[in-house]
Enzyme design. Structure first.
Site, PDB file in Angstrom:
ATOM      1  N   GLY A   1       1.042  -1.442  -0.186  1.00  0.00           N
ATOM      2  CA  GLY A   1      -0.167   0.086  -0.015  1.00  0.00           C
ATOM      3  C   GLY A   1       1.141   0.931   0.268  1.00  0.00           C
ATOM      4  O   GLY A   1       2.215   0.738  -0.579  1.00  0.00           O
ATOM      5  N   SER A   2       0.116   2.155   0.748  1.00  0.00           N
ATOM      6  CA  SER A   2       1.297   3.178   0.395  1.00  0.00           C
ATOM      7  C   SER A   2       2.631   3.508   1.511  1.00  0.00           C
ATOM      8  O   SER A   2       2.106   2.464   2.612  1.00  0.00           O
ATOM      9  CB  SER A   2       0.238   4.730   0.745  1.00  0.00           C
ATOM     10  OG  SER A   2      -0.703   4.568   2.492  1.00  0.00           O
TER      11      SER A   2
ATOM     12  N   GLU B   1       2.693   5.770   3.085  1.00  0.00           N
ATOM     13  CA  GLU B   1       2.631   6.459   4.638  1.00  0.00           C
ATOM     14  C   GLU B   1       1.710   5.956   5.439  1.00  0.00           C
ATOM     15  O   GLU B   1       1.938   5.787   6.538  1.00  0.00           O
ATOM     16  CB  GLU B   1       1.308   7.915   4.526  1.00  0.00           C
ATOM     17  CG  GLU B   1       0.594   8.468   5.314  1.00  0.00           C
ATOM     18  CD  GLU B   1      -0.527   9.287   4.822  1.00  0.00           C
ATOM     19  OE1 GLU B   1      -0.701   9.334   3.532  1.00  0.00           O
ATOM     20  OE2 GLU B   1      -1.322   9.813   6.101  1.00  0.00           O
ATOM     21  N   ILE B   2       1.160   4.636   5.314  1.00  0.00           N
ATOM     22  CA  ILE B   2       0.322   3.331   6.192  1.00  0.00           C
ATOM     23  C   ILE B   2       1.174   2.793   6.044  1.00  0.00           C
ATOM     24  O   ILE B   2       1.391   2.085   7.194  1.00  0.00           O
ATOM     25  CB  ILE B   2      -0.619   3.285   5.098  1.00  0.00           C
ATOM     26  CG1 ILE B   2      -1.809   4.173   5.023  1.00  0.00           C
ATOM     27  CG2 ILE B   2      -1.250   1.838   6.273  1.00  0.00           C
ATOM     28  CD1 ILE B   2      -2.300   4.291   6.088  1.00  0.00           C
TER      29      ILE B   2
ATOM     30  N   GLU C   1       5.744  -3.267   0.614  1.00  0.00           N
ATOM     31  CA  GLU C   1       5.978  -2.603  -0.888  1.00  0.00           C
ATOM     32  C   GLU C   1       4.891  -1.978  -0.880  1.00  0.00           C
ATOM     33  O   GLU C   1       3.718  -1.903  -0.927  1.00  0.00           O
ATOM     34  CB  GLU C   1       5.196  -4.037  -1.481  1.00  0.00           C
ATOM     35  CG  GLU C   1       5.596  -5.424  -1.313  1.00  0.00           C
ATOM     36  CD  GLU C   1       7.069  -5.629  -2.161  1.00  0.00           C
ATOM     37  OE1 GLU C   1       7.068  -5.189  -3.555  1.00  0.00           O
ATOM     38  OE2 GLU C   1       7.925  -7.090  -1.795  1.00  0.00           O
TER      39      GLU C   1
ATOM     40  N   GLU D   1       3.695  10.789  -5.105  1.00  0.00           N
ATOM     41  CA  GLU D   1       2.688   9.911  -5.936  1.00  0.00           C
ATOM     42  C   GLU D   1       1.864  10.293  -6.594  1.00  0.00           C
ATOM     43  O   GLU D   1       0.535  10.591  -5.731  1.00  0.00           O
ATOM     44  CB  GLU D   1       2.968   8.385  -4.922  1.00  0.00           C
ATOM     45  CG  GLU D   1       2.009   7.359  -6.202  1.00  0.00           C
ATOM     46  CD  GLU D   1       2.288   5.946  -5.143  1.00  0.00           C
ATOM     47  OE1 GLU D   1       2.224   5.983  -4.365  1.00  0.00           O
ATOM     48  OE2 GLU D   1       2.864   5.035  -6.309  1.00  0.00           O
TER      49      GLU D   1
HETATM   50  P1  NAP Z   1      -3.702   2.535   1.874  1.00  0.00           P
HETATM   51  O1  NAP Z   1      -4.467   3.223   1.740  1.00  0.00           O
HETATM   52  O2  NAP Z   1      -2.026   2.236   1.978  1.00  0.00           O
HETATM   53  O3  NAP Z   1      -4.253   0.748   1.689  1.00  0.00           O
HETATM   54  C1  NAP Z   1      -3.351  -0.313   1.447  1.00  0.00           C
HETATM   55  C2  NAP Z   1      -4.045  -1.167   2.223  1.00  0.00           C
HETATM   56  O4  NAP Z   1      -3.787  -0.997   3.543  1.00  0.00           O
HETATM   57  C3  NAP Z   1      -6.011  -1.553   2.112  1.00  0.00           C
HETATM   58  O5  NAP Z   1      -5.648  -2.822   2.795  1.00  0.00           O
HETATM   59  C4  NAP Z   1      -6.375  -0.169   3.241  1.00  0.00           C
HETATM   60  O6  NAP Z   1      -7.438  -0.703   3.887  1.00  0.00           O
HETATM   61  C5  NAP Z   1      -4.988  -0.607   5.051  1.00  0.00           C
HETATM   62  N1  NAP Z   1      -4.951  -0.130   5.587  1.00  0.00           N
HETATM   63  C6  NAP Z   1      -5.452   1.340   5.373  1.00  0.00           C
HETATM   64  N2  NAP Z   1      -5.195   2.065   7.369  1.00  0.00           N
HETATM   65  C7  NAP Z   1      -4.499   0.715   7.603  1.00  0.00           C
HETATM   66  C8  NAP Z   1      -3.931   0.879   8.920  1.00  0.00           C
HETATM   67  N3  NAP Z   1      -3.908   2.028   9.924  1.00  0.00           N
HETATM   68  N4  NAP Z   1      -3.978  -0.268   9.373  1.00  0.00           N
HETATM   69  C9  NAP Z   1      -3.625  -1.247   9.010  1.00  0.00           C
HETATM   70  N5  NAP Z   1      -4.003  -1.785   7.483  1.00  0.00           N
HETATM   71  C10 NAP Z   1      -3.832  -0.534   6.927  1.00  0.00           C
HETATM   72  O7  NAP Z   1      -3.247   1.820   0.313  1.00  0.00           O
HETATM   73  P2  NAP Z   1      -4.097   2.464  -1.376  1.00  0.00           P
HETATM   74  O8  NAP Z   1      -4.405   3.365  -2.025  1.00  0.00           O
HETATM   75  O9  NAP Z   1      -4.900   1.075  -1.140  1.00  0.00           O
HETATM   76  O10 NAP Z   1      -2.732   1.644  -2.618  1.00  0.00           O
HETATM   77  C11 NAP Z   1      -1.782   2.636  -3.491  1.00  0.00           C
HETATM   78  C12 NAP Z   1      -1.051   2.544  -2.918  1.00  0.00           C
HETATM   79  O11 NAP Z   1      -0.068   0.966  -2.353  1.00  0.00           O
HETATM   80  C13 NAP Z   1       0.289   3.322  -3.632  1.00  0.00           C
HETATM   81  O12 NAP Z   1       0.998   4.328  -2.965  1.00  0.00           O
HETATM   82  C14 NAP Z   1       0.736   2.642  -4.340  1.00  0.00           C
HETATM   83  O13 NAP Z   1       2.429   2.511  -4.932  1.00  0.00           O
HETATM   84  C15 NAP Z   1       0.934   1.152  -3.637  1.00  0.00           C
HETATM   85  N6  NAP Z   1       1.589  -0.055  -4.364  1.00  0.00           N
HETATM   86  C16 NAP Z   1       2.268  -0.566  -3.475  1.00  0.00           C
HETATM   87  C17 NAP Z   1       3.118  -2.046  -4.455  1.00  0.00           C
HETATM   88  C18 NAP Z   1       3.601  -2.679  -3.809  1.00  0.00           C
HETATM   89  O14 NAP Z   1       4.454  -3.825  -4.396  1.00  0.00           O
HETATM   90  N7  NAP Z   1       4.883  -1.613  -4.244  1.00  0.00           N
HETATM   91  C19 NAP Z   1       2.239  -2.222  -4.976  1.00  0.00           C
HETATM   92  C20 NAP Z   1       0.398  -1.560  -5.356  1.00  0.00           C
HETATM   93  C21 NAP Z   1       0.129  -0.480  -5.126  1.00  0.00           C
HETATM   94  P3  NAP Z   1      -8.584   0.102   4.173  1.00  0.00           P
HETATM   95  O15 NAP Z   1      -8.980   0.070   2.116  1.00  0.00           O
HETATM   96  O16 NAP Z   1      -9.769  -0.348   4.483  1.00  0.00           O
HETATM   97  O17 NAP Z   1      -8.071   1.505   3.479  1.00  0.00           O
END
Ligand code: NAP
Length: 504
Positions: free
Chosen positions: A254-255, A257-258, A276, A408
């Site tokens: 995910g992001s 930040e998280i 990741e 990003e």
């Molecule tokens: P995100 O907001 O960080 O959320 C990712 C996951 O984390 C979701 O299932 C989210 O649940 C969960 N989450 C949020 N807050 C949390 C917390 N406090 N504790 C535990 N889990 C929590 O990311 P996104 O917007 O879904 O995805 C986009 C990001 O993913 C981009 O930055 C992208 O670059 C990154 N990404 C990286 C890769 C890699 O392989 N490096 C691959 C794909 C994507 P909710 O949906 O319920 O908020």
């Protein structure tokens, strides 16, 4: 882009199979059974191509998370999965892959409906990619083992010493919304192969394919409690998973930040953590390239999946002598990438995943313009159809301080800059807190290797972009992550090494 070609952006009708999935009652998959949440809270499921609410999923409570973790804990501790012969784990995973393959079209449609991505792309990339991860990792179940190692300080024959590879334990796996099923497969495949048990949480926006996959778990032959799927919010259910004392490892995509927050939260119980995270990947175009072949590749690097790709080629550096031609070539792909409803058979790019993400992307474009950037292509959002569409966008006249260059965006927006020499472009490529992927386009092998060495990122592509393979490690430098997925590195992340020393 051909502005005069009208595009019908109405979403197409759903198949009967998809309608049946959408009509289900919200439920969680725990211990190979569908169970109701302990409370009545649900999350709306929206089709980003129409903006319509089409279903509901459960919003797991703390109690639900505890129940899922308890199931995974029991399944791990009694060895019902890790104790099986590796050939059985291998076969079970391959059966799982067979079942997924048999339902490939349904999964591609669900992904398109839920995420907004073009169904054709889901069918060509997401679903085969997920199957490939399962099949590749299945083979590692029988290939990883420890070794017999002679000690350094003891005479020969004094001790018998060896190492054993053991599964880490219960894994909390949390994935994002951009490649929902593929991200699930990247997480569960190495963990299952290693003998771990899992509580998986897909992103709240895109849980449908993870839930549909759960239908196939028992049929494939996984014992109860090995793979549990819960749906819910990150800051509640996800947070509970990360902090749970009975979880041994957290694997998160995910992001950034998280990811940082999760890393901090997992520290209290010192869990294993792999992350990741985000990216702002540079794409370098050298002056010797064939523009006709390169420009579509560079356009695809950013516009594929509407730019919602962690390794999206969102910073383009084209040599001054070819800059204008590269941009012209990219603009010629505008019709191909024009956003359409996800089930439109002609769609290559679909909708942005949500209203919130759409506003974020458009906000970045506006911020770029305010900071002095000019729009060379796109920059706007088609209004018809009710969905969250953004036209493929190229911004020029940018500088390294602008938010559109540094942050990003996670949308179909590329910032294009000129450069004159190799050292200058390597420095510019590395001028970011991220380090996930990079693309280099050149016919010169020496230039390719020089740049591959200079650029600080987990993957460097040459004359292609975002090519992913289950055998090849993937992960980030700097703030793009910790650890690697895929290949041998992928399964190692789910194994402990135990050393045994026996005095003879
Ligand atoms: P995100 O907001 O960080 O959320 C990712 C996951 O984390 C979701 O299932 C989210 O649940 C969960 N989450 C949020 N807050 C949390 C917390 N406090 N504790 C535990 N889990 C929590 O990311 P996104 O917007 O879904 O995805 C986009 C990001 O993913 C981009 O930055 C992208 O670059 C990154 N990404 C990286 C890769 C890699 O392989 N490096 C691959 C794909 C994507 P909710 O949906 O319920 O908020």
């Amino acid at each position: 882009m051909n502005a005069v070609t009208p595009i019908n952006r109405e979403q197409r009708p759903y198949s009967a199979a998809a309608q049946a999935v959408l009509a289900r009652k919200p439920a969680l998959f725990i211990n190979n059974e569908w169970v109701a949440s302990s409370h009545d809270k649900v999350i709306e499921v929206e089709d980003p191509s129409s903006g319509k609410i089409i279903s509901h999923i459960a919003d797991a409570s703390d109690k639900d998370v505890d129940r899922a973790v308890a199931a995974a804990r029991a399944a791990f501790d009694d060895g019902r999965w890790s104790g099986l012969p590796p050939i059985v784990r291998d076969r079970t995973m391959n059966r799982f892959a067979d079942l997924l393959e048999a339902h490939a079209d349904e999964f591609a449609e669900l992904e398109a409906i839920d995420n907004g991505k073009a169904k054709g792309m889901a069918a060509a990339v997401d679903i085969p990619g997920a199957i490939s991860q399962l099949r590749f990792m299945a083979g590692w179940a029988s290939k990883v083992s420890g070794e017999t190692t002679a000690p350094y300080t003891m005479p020969a024959g004094a001790v018998f010493s060896y190492t054993v590879k053991e599964p880490v334990g219960v894994c909390a796996q949390i994935v994002p919304w951009n490649f929902p099923l593929l991200m699930v497969a990247l997480k569960i495949a190495p963990a299952l192969s290693a003998g771990c048990t899992i509580v998986l949480k897909p992103a709240e926006q895109t849980s449908l394919t993870a839930l549909r996959l759960a239908d196939l778990v028992a049929e494939a032959g996984f014992p109860a409690g090995v793979l549990n799927v819960i749906t819910g919010n990150g800051h509640t259910a996800g947070d509970r998973m990360v902090k749970h004392p009975d979880v041994d490892k957290v694997a998160f995509t995910g992001s950034t930040e998280i990811g940082k927050l999760i890393n901090r939260n997992a520290t209290a119980t010192l869990k294993h953590v792999t992350l990741e995270l985000g990216g702002k990947s540079p794409v370098v175009v050298m002056p010797d390239v064939d523009i006709a072949a390169t420009a579509p590749g560079v356009a695809g690097a950013i516009f594929f999946n509407a730019g919602q790709v962690c390794v999206a080629g969102s910073r383009l550096y084209a040599h001054r002598s070819v800059f204008d031609k590269v941009l012209e070539g990219m603009a010629q792909t505008g019709d191909f990438w024009a956003p359409r409803a996800s089930l439109d058979p002609e769609a290559h790019m679909g909708a942005i995943v949500s209203k919130e993400q759409h506003e974020k992307v458009m906000g970045y474009i506006e911020a770029g313009k305010r900071d002095g950037a000019s729009v060379a292509m796109g920059g706007d959002a088609p209004s018809n159809g009710g969905g969250y569409f953004v036209n493929p966008t190229i911004l020029v006249d940018v500088n390294p301080q602008m938010s559109v260059v540094r942050e990003e965006i996670f949308g179909p927006v590329v910032v294009a800059q000129r450069f004159d020499d190799l050292d200058e472009v390597a420095k510019a490529a590395n001028d970011t807190c991220y380090g996930l992927g990079a693309g280099v386009w050149t016919k010169d092998v020496a230039t390719m290797h020089k740049l591959a060495a200079k650029i600080k990122s987990g993957t460097v592509w040459g004359n292609c972009h975002a090519m992913i393979d289950a055998a090849l490690p993937f992960g980030g430098y700097k703030e793009s992550g910790i650890g690697r997925e895929q290949g041998r590195h992928g399964i190692e992340a789910y194994l402990e090494t135990k050393t045994v020393i026996i005095q003879l």
